[in-house]
Design a protein around this motif. Structure first.
Motif, PDB file in Angstrom:
ATOM      1  N   PRO A   1       0.846  -1.251  -0.103  1.00 15.51           N
ATOM      2  CA  PRO A   1       0.125   0.058   0.009  1.00 15.51           C
ATOM      3  C   PRO A   1       0.881   1.299   0.090  1.00 15.51           C
ATOM      4  CG  PRO A   1      -0.879  -1.658   1.757  1.00 15.51           C
ATOM      5  CD  PRO A   1       0.491  -2.221   1.150  1.00 15.51           C
TER       6      PRO A   1
ATOM      7  N   GLN B   1      -1.845   7.864  -5.520  1.00 18.08           N
ATOM      8  CA  GLN B   1      -2.978   8.384  -5.211  1.00 18.08           C
ATOM      9  C   GLN B   1      -4.248   8.473  -5.723  1.00 18.08           C
ATOM     10  OE1 GLN B   1      -3.137   9.973  -1.975  1.00 18.08           O
ATOM     11  NE2 GLN B   1      -0.876   9.567  -1.533  1.00 18.08           N
TER      12      GLN B   1
ATOM     13  N   GLN C   1      -7.589   3.797  -5.922  1.00 22.33           N
ATOM     14  CA  GLN C   1      -8.698   3.836  -4.985  1.00 22.33           C
ATOM     15  C   GLN C   1      -8.917   2.275  -4.933  1.00 22.33           C
ATOM     16  OE1 GLN C   1      -9.137   6.113  -2.695  1.00 22.33           O
ATOM     17  NE2 GLN C   1      -7.605   7.422  -3.714  1.00 22.33           N
TER      18      GLN C   1
ATOM     19  N   MET D   1     -10.103  -1.306  -2.232  1.00 20.97           N
ATOM     20  CA  MET D   1     -10.275  -1.884  -1.004  1.00 20.97           C
ATOM     21  C   MET D   1      -9.654  -3.045  -0.482  1.00 20.97           C
ATOM     22  SD  MET D   1     -12.876  -0.184   0.386  1.00 20.97           S
ATOM     23  CE  MET D   1     -14.702   0.069   0.596  1.00 20.97           C
TER      24      MET D   1
ATOM     25  N   GLY E   1     -11.930  -2.729   3.273  1.00 19.12           N
ATOM     26  CA  GLY E   1     -11.320  -1.257   3.349  1.00 19.12           C
ATOM     27  C   GLY E   1     -10.470  -0.937   4.579  1.00 19.12           C
TER      28      GLY E   1
ATOM     29  N   GLY F   1      -7.262   0.344   6.142  1.00 17.29           N
ATOM     30  CA  GLY F   1      -6.463   1.553   5.863  1.00 17.29           C
ATOM     31  C   GLY F   1      -4.974   1.283   6.333  1.00 17.29           C
TER      32      GLY F   1
ATOM     33  N   THR G   1      -6.096   0.699  10.374  1.00 19.77           N
ATOM     34  CA  THR G   1      -6.964   1.644  10.448  1.00 19.77           C
ATOM     35  C   THR G   1      -8.174   1.328   9.366  1.00 19.77           C
ATOM     36  OG1 THR G   1      -6.063   2.989   8.903  1.00 19.77           O
ATOM     37  CG2 THR G   1      -5.587   3.577  10.922  1.00 19.77           C
ATOM     38  N   LEU G   2      -9.130   1.729   9.339  1.00 20.44           N
ATOM     39  CA  LEU G   2     -10.388   1.520   8.520  1.00 20.44           C
ATOM     40  C   LEU G   2     -10.504   2.649   7.537  1.00 20.44           C
ATOM     41  CD1 LEU G   2     -12.325  -0.754   8.119  1.00 20.44           C
ATOM     42  CD2 LEU G   2     -14.134   0.781   9.231  1.00 20.44           C
ATOM     43  N   THR G   3     -10.517   2.646   6.190  1.00 20.58           N
ATOM     44  CA  THR G   3     -10.887   3.959   5.500  1.00 20.58           C
ATOM     45  C   THR G   3     -12.105   4.248   5.262  1.00 20.58           C
ATOM     46  OG1 THR G   3     -11.050   2.087   3.324  1.00 20.58           O
ATOM     47  CG2 THR G   3      -8.960   2.956   3.921  1.00 20.58           C
ATOM     48  N   ASN G   4     -12.653   5.335   4.711  1.00 20.75           N
ATOM     49  CA  ASN G   4     -13.872   5.760   4.496  1.00 20.75           C
ATOM     50  C   ASN G   4     -14.717   4.477   3.593  1.00 20.75           C
ATOM     51  OD1 ASN G   4     -13.839   8.079   5.755  1.00 20.75           O
ATOM     52  ND2 ASN G   4     -13.069   9.435   3.996  1.00 20.75           N
TER      53      ASN G   4
ATOM     54  N   GLY H   1     -15.044   1.653   4.531  1.00 29.11           N
ATOM     55  CA  GLY H   1     -14.794   0.403   5.160  1.00 29.11           C
ATOM     56  C   GLY H   1     -15.823  -0.501   5.968  1.00 29.11           C
TER      57      GLY H   1
END
Length: 221
Positions: free
Chosen positions: A36, A41, A44, A46, A55, A57, A78-81, A83
């Motif tokens: 990752p 950028q 995108q 998952m 999802g 992060g 972490t968790l992405t938006n 997710g």
């Protein structure tokens, strides 16, 4: 002697090239977990984890870890938006039903036919199969990232695997610190070389015959 961080990242960076926008991606532990860091950028995706995350992060900043949120290797994430969490049976259901576009795994051996042996060395302590068997069978594309030889100098790309198989004829691409191979219907093909390595070095460290692409890409260091 272990591999330098730069070599590990060089392999992870090349593996990241296989990932396209919108994919569902599963990463093994070790070098694949660095992938990752090398995605642009614009891409995108998952990230899926067998323990029940879609999802995932990046690693949290020290002090911001959530004790209930970790990846399949047990490390904090972490968790992405967008997710979500689920239990591991749902996470495995996603794999088995072909929802994972690409998996990037480490391995102990890969055969010239794409057989994968990456879950156990007989007699050694092992944490378990994890998701490797399902992922190898059901992900749409299977990328292996591994050292070209083991710590004793024995080739890890072989005619036939001598270690217990995770799955047969499943690997599509092998990325080592020396080269990149594709596995096709007609066998193993070397398509890329990492600088400064030359073909004769790769031939000397590979435990089987392989074809050489007419157009070899040289990846600068």
């Amino acid at each position: 002697m272990g591999m330098g961080v730069d070599i590990r990242n060089q392999m992870a960076k090349r593996a990241a090239e296989e990932i396209q926008n919108g994919m569902v991606v599963n990463l093994g532990i070790g070098i694949p977990s660095l992938v990752p860091n090398h995605l642009s950028q614009k891409i995108q995706v998952m990230f899926h984890a067998e323990n029940g995350i879609m999802g995932m992060g990046p690693s949290p900043i020290k002090g911001n870890e959530d004790e209930n949120l970790c990846n399949a290797g047990g490390f904090p994430v972490t968790l992405t938006n967008g997710g979500s969490y689920c239990d591991s049976s749902i996470a495995f259901g996603m794999i088995r039903s072909g929802r994972v576009d690409i998996t990037i795994l480490g391995s102990l051996q890969v055969s010239q036919d794409g057989d994968l042996a990456n879950w156990i060395v007989p007699g050694k302590k092992v944490p378990g199969m994890g998701g490797a068997m399902e992922l190898a069978q059901k992900a749409k594309k299977v990328i292996v990232v591994m050292n070209h030889c083991d710590k004793h100098g024995h080739p890890k790309i072989v005619n036939r695997c001598t270690l217990p198989l995770t799955s047969s004829r499943c690997v599509d691409v092998i990325i080592t610190e020396l080269a990149v191979f594709k596995i096709t219907e007609t066998g193993l093909i070397l398509t890329e070389l990492f600088a400064p390595y030359k073909l004769d070095i790769v031939e000397g460290k590979t435990g089987c015959e392989f074809k050489v692409s007419e157009m070899i890409r040289n990846i600068p260091y």
